[in-house]
Scaffold this active site. Structure first.
Site, PDB file in Angstrom:
ATOM      1  N   TYR A  14       0.531  -1.125   0.160  1.00 27.41           N
ATOM      2  CA  TYR A  14      -0.022  -0.060   0.239  1.00 27.41           C
ATOM      3  C   TYR A  14       0.834   1.180  -0.215  1.00 27.41           C
ATOM      4  CZ  TYR A  14      -3.754  -3.723   1.886  1.00 27.41           C
ATOM      5  OH  TYR A  14      -4.359  -4.167   1.397  1.00 27.41           O
ATOM      6  N   HIS A  19      -5.076   6.406  -0.270  1.00 25.51           N
ATOM      7  CA  HIS A  19      -4.847   6.362   0.927  1.00 25.51           C
ATOM      8  C   HIS A  19      -4.047   6.321   1.798  1.00 25.51           C
ATOM      9  CE1 HIS A  19      -8.732   5.517   2.274  1.00 25.51           C
ATOM     10  NE2 HIS A  19      -8.950   4.696   2.620  1.00 25.51           N
ATOM     11  N   PHE A  64      -4.181  -0.163   9.743  1.00 22.48           N
ATOM     12  CA  PHE A  64      -5.036  -0.330   8.710  1.00 22.48           C
ATOM     13  C   PHE A  64      -6.297   0.591   8.802  1.00 22.48           C
ATOM     14  CE2 PHE A  64      -3.092  -4.321   8.255  1.00 22.48           C
ATOM     15  CZ  PHE A  64      -2.684  -3.659   6.939  1.00 22.48           C
ATOM     16  N   ASN A  66      -8.690   1.286   8.346  1.00 25.15           N
ATOM     17  CA  ASN A  66     -10.785   1.233   8.938  1.00 25.15           C
ATOM     18  C   ASN A  66     -10.277   1.135  10.855  1.00 25.15           C
ATOM     19  OD1 ASN A  66     -11.455   0.941   6.425  1.00 25.15           O
ATOM     20  ND2 ASN A  66     -12.290  -0.840   6.338  1.00 25.15           N
TER      21      ASN A  66
END
Length: 196
Positions: A14, A19, A64, A66
């Site tokens: 990532y 993001h 992460f 969330n």
């Protein structure tokens, strides 16, 4: 003490995705201010320093996106930081790429990291630096879009956006969110990528 949180996802997969915009800005701020974010614990990489005469804690949650609130709550509780002294730096689908907006409180715009932080801190009163990433053509593609890397044309201007966001954070620390909003909320940094 102020807690400045950059949002993103951990791991090489990532690293360069939209993001992770908040991570990029926090890394730049830490480098410029000689703050080592090498501490682990509280589900984050973090470091402490002084900016404009104020004690600051810089953190990148490693939970992460969330579950970012889990880390932010642990840090705020341990260091006794009130929600109004938390500043979150994050990507924002509702703003075009190249636009930065500062905000105190308000809604979460469907951003799962912000929702997690709001739930964990018990309210939305934390401050934000919103980093525009634009939207995909189809709403159904949002989840894939935020986890894609920036385009080549976006990468050409990304350093300018990161430096500008860093400067906005410094002004929040030195002069307060309202002054920084007046300085930065009308700014658009996309003159080089009109084709995007």
């Amino acid at each position: 003490m102020k807690l400045i949180v950059g949002l993103g996802n951990p791991g090489a997969r990532y690293r360069f995705t939209r993001h992770n915009f908040g991570f990029f800005v926090l890394d730049q701020l830490a480098e410029d201010q000689d703050i080592m974010m090498s501490q682990t614990g509280f589900d984050a990489l973090w470091g402490k320093g002084v900016i404009a005469g104020q004690s600051v804690l810089l953190a990148k949650p490693q939970t992460f996106m969330n579950l970012s609130g889990k880390s932010v709550r642990k840090l705020a509780d341990f260091f006794k930081i009130v929600v109004e002294d938390v500043l979150v730096v994050h990507d924002d689908l509702d703003l075009p790429f190249g636009v930065i907006r500062l905000k105190a409180g308000g809604g979460q715009g469907g951003h799962k990291g912000l929702i997690s932080i709001c739930d964990s801190l018990g309210g939305p009163e934390f401050q934000r630096v919103r980093l525009g990433i634009g939207k995909p053509a189809q709403r159904s593609a949002v989840e894939r879009y935020v986890l894609e890397p920036f385009t080549e044309s976006e990468l050409r201007i990304l350093p300018r956006i990161i430096v500008t966001a860093r400067s906005a954070i410094l002004e929040v620390i030195s002069s307060g969110i309202k002054t920084a909003m007046n300085s930065y909320n009308g700014m658009v940094i996309n003159d080089l990528i009109q084709e995007v």
